[in-house]
Design a protein around this motif. Structure first.
Motif, mmCIF file in Angstrom:
data_model
loop_
_atom_site.group_PDB
_atom_site.id
_atom_site.type_symbol
_atom_site.label_atom_id
_atom_site.label_comp_id
_atom_site.label_asym_id
_atom_site.label_seq_id
_atom_site.Cartn_x
_atom_site.Cartn_y
_atom_site.Cartn_z
ATOM 1 N N VAL A 137 1.280 -1.661 0.213
ATOM 2 C CA VAL A 137 0.039 0.346 0.331
ATOM 3 C C VAL A 137 0.631 1.189 0.137
ATOM 4 C CG1 VAL A 137 -1.402 1.787 1.600
ATOM 5 C CG2 VAL A 137 -2.009 -1.043 0.678
ATOM 6 N N ARG A 138 1.961 1.562 0.743
ATOM 7 C CA ARG A 138 2.644 2.348 0.883
ATOM 8 C C ARG A 138 3.825 2.591 -0.111
ATOM 9 N NH1 ARG A 138 3.599 -0.041 5.501
ATOM 10 N NH2 ARG A 138 5.913 -0.286 4.660
ATOM 11 N N SER A 139 4.135 1.258 -1.335
ATOM 12 C CA SER A 139 4.794 1.647 -2.411
ATOM 13 C C SER A 139 3.207 2.163 -3.398
ATOM 14 C CB SER A 139 5.228 0.979 -3.522
ATOM 15 O OG SER A 139 6.705 0.159 -1.642
ATOM 16 N N LEU A 140 2.113 1.327 -3.253
ATOM 17 C CA LEU A 140 1.294 1.864 -4.291
ATOM 18 C C LEU A 140 1.296 3.233 -4.373
ATOM 19 C CD1 LEU A 140 0.010 -1.024 -4.909
ATOM 20 C CD2 LEU A 140 0.747 0.066 -6.663
ATOM 21 N N GLU A 141 0.661 3.448 -3.046
ATOM 22 C CA GLU A 141 0.377 5.230 -2.913
ATOM 23 C C GLU A 141 1.782 6.157 -3.351
ATOM 24 O OE1 GLU A 141 -2.909 5.151 1.119
ATOM 25 O OE2 GLU A 141 -0.103 4.747 1.534
ATOM 26 N N THR A 142 2.202 6.006 -3.297
ATOM 27 C CA THR A 142 3.941 6.860 -3.120
ATOM 28 C C THR A 142 3.456 6.621 -4.951
ATOM 29 O OG1 THR A 142 5.309 6.373 -1.561
ATOM 30 C CG2 THR A 142 6.115 6.816 -3.704
ATOM 31 N N ALA A 143 3.283 5.741 -5.606
ATOM 32 C CA ALA A 143 3.441 5.436 -7.399
ATOM 33 C C ALA A 143 1.789 6.708 -7.207
ATOM 34 C CB ALA A 143 3.040 3.969 -7.566
ATOM 35 N N VAL A 144 1.022 6.547 -7.175
ATOM 36 C CA VAL A 144 -0.002 7.355 -7.620
ATOM 37 C C VAL A 144 0.089 9.026 -7.344
ATOM 38 C CG1 VAL A 144 -2.388 7.866 -6.512
ATOM 39 C CG2 VAL A 144 -2.153 5.465 -6.897
ATOM 40 N N LEU A 145 0.678 8.850 -5.919
ATOM 41 C CA LEU A 145 0.720 10.159 -5.580
ATOM 42 C C LEU A 145 1.685 10.637 -7.508
ATOM 43 C CD1 LEU A 145 1.641 10.836 -2.122
ATOM 44 C CD2 LEU A 145 0.141 11.979 -3.424
ATOM 45 N N LEU A 146 2.465 10.400 -7.748
ATOM 46 C CA LEU A 146 3.870 10.568 -8.371
ATOM 47 C C LEU A 146 2.732 10.471 -10.040
ATOM 48 C CD1 LEU A 146 6.908 8.338 -7.029
ATOM 49 C CD2 LEU A 146 6.390 11.258 -7.464
ATOM 50 N N LEU A 147 2.185 9.654 -9.845
ATOM 51 C CA LEU A 147 1.453 9.299 -12.242
ATOM 52 C C LEU A 147 -0.105 9.240 -11.245
ATOM 53 C CD1 LEU A 147 3.834 6.248 -12.942
ATOM 54 C CD2 LEU A 147 3.688 8.427 -13.508
ATOM 55 N N PRO A 148 -0.270 10.071 -10.973
ATOM 56 C CA PRO A 148 -1.776 10.192 -10.991
ATOM 57 C C PRO A 148 -2.744 9.805 -11.766
ATOM 58 C CG PRO A 148 -1.037 12.010 -10.934
ATOM 59 C CD PRO A 148 0.249 11.796 -11.086
ATOM 60 N N ASP A 187 -2.230 7.068 -14.030
ATOM 61 C CA ASP A 187 -2.636 5.662 -14.302
ATOM 62 C C ASP A 187 -2.957 5.253 -13.463
ATOM 63 O OD1 ASP A 187 -1.676 3.073 -14.140
ATOM 64 O OD2 ASP A 187 0.570 3.888 -14.647
ATOM 65 N N THR A 188 -3.813 4.439 -14.413
ATOM 66 C CA THR A 188 -5.269 4.209 -13.320
ATOM 67 C C THR A 188 -5.132 1.966 -13.225
ATOM 68 O OG1 THR A 188 -6.259 3.615 -15.600
ATOM 69 C CG2 THR A 188 -6.963 4.801 -14.719
ATOM 70 N N ALA A 189 -3.805 1.734 -13.738
ATOM 71 C CA ALA A 189 -3.358 0.570 -13.719
ATOM 72 C C ALA A 189 -2.892 0.597 -12.161
ATOM 73 C CB ALA A 189 -2.300 -0.445 -14.489
ATOM 74 N N ILE A 190 -2.378 1.399 -11.503
ATOM 75 C CA ILE A 190 -1.410 1.888 -10.338
ATOM 76 C C ILE A 190 -2.737 1.689 -10.014
ATOM 77 C CG2 ILE A 190 0.067 3.069 -9.445
ATOM 78 C CD1 ILE A 190 1.151 3.563 -11.409
ATOM 79 N N GLN A 191 -4.132 2.883 -9.555
ATOM 80 C CA GLN A 191 -4.888 3.054 -9.026
ATOM 81 C C GLN A 191 -5.067 1.688 -8.714
ATOM 82 O OE1 GLN A 191 -7.596 6.471 -10.568
ATOM 83 N NE2 GLN A 191 -5.850 7.882 -10.910
ATOM 84 N N TYR A 192 -5.871 0.870 -9.708
ATOM 85 C CA TYR A 192 -6.573 -0.660 -9.823
ATOM 86 C C TYR A 192 -5.618 -1.398 -8.236
ATOM 87 C CZ TYR A 192 -8.556 -4.958 -11.019
ATOM 88 O OH TYR A 192 -8.962 -6.632 -10.492
ATOM 89 N N ASN A 193 -4.515 -1.380 -8.690
ATOM 90 C CA ASN A 193 -3.470 -2.230 -8.561
ATOM 91 C C ASN A 193 -3.306 -1.711 -6.318
ATOM 92 O OD1 ASN A 193 -2.461 -3.664 -10.049
ATOM 93 N ND2 ASN A 193 -0.842 -3.040 -10.304
ATOM 94 N N LEU A 194 -3.466 -0.311 -6.279
ATOM 95 C CA LEU A 194 -3.934 0.543 -4.953
ATOM 96 C C LEU A 194 -4.608 -0.515 -4.063
ATOM 97 C CD1 LEU A 194 -2.557 1.829 -2.462
ATOM 98 C CD2 LEU A 194 -3.592 3.928 -3.783
ATOM 99 N N ALA A 195 -6.329 -0.520 -5.618
ATOM 100 C CA ALA A 195 -6.475 -0.290 -4.259
ATOM 101 C C ALA A 195 -7.231 -1.661 -4.082
ATOM 102 C CB ALA A 195 -8.644 -0.601 -5.688
ATOM 103 N N ASN A 196 -6.627 -2.976 -4.885
ATOM 104 C CA ASN A 196 -6.621 -4.433 -4.502
ATOM 105 C C ASN A 196 -5.993 -4.257 -3.437
ATOM 106 O OD1 ASN A 196 -8.521 -5.492 -6.477
ATOM 107 N ND2 ASN A 196 -6.956 -5.425 -7.956
#
Length: 75
Positions: free
Chosen positions: A44-55, A57-66
């Motif tokens: 979750v921490r890594s994916l939250e950082t990724a979402v902040l950097l690439l807001p 990118d829906t694939a990253i948002q999906y992975n974060l939600a999962n």
């Protein structure tokens, strides 16, 4: 990122982030590695950082939600 070389991939991704902390793709892939290893909070921490950097990118948002769902979190 699965299989015998996943640890090697994870180590290389950590080097990428160390060299460029703004590399959103590397943060996202680290999150996937953590999720596959069952380290959901780290994922979750890594994916939250990724979402902040690439807001956008829906694939990253999906992975974060999962990852959040698997960790039993609804935030």
């Amino acid at each position: 990122l699965q299989g015998a070389r996943s640890d090697e991939a994870h180590a290389l991704l950590l080097e990428c982030v160390k060299a460029d902390p703004t590399n959103g793709r590397a943060h996202a892939l680290i999150g996937v590695c953590h999720a596959q290893a069952g380290n959901l909070e780290a994922s979750v921490r890594s994916l939250e950082t990724a979402v902040l950097l690439l807001p956008d990118d829906t694939a990253i948002q999906y992975n974060l939600a999962n990852a959040l769902a698997q960790a039993g979190r609804s935030d």
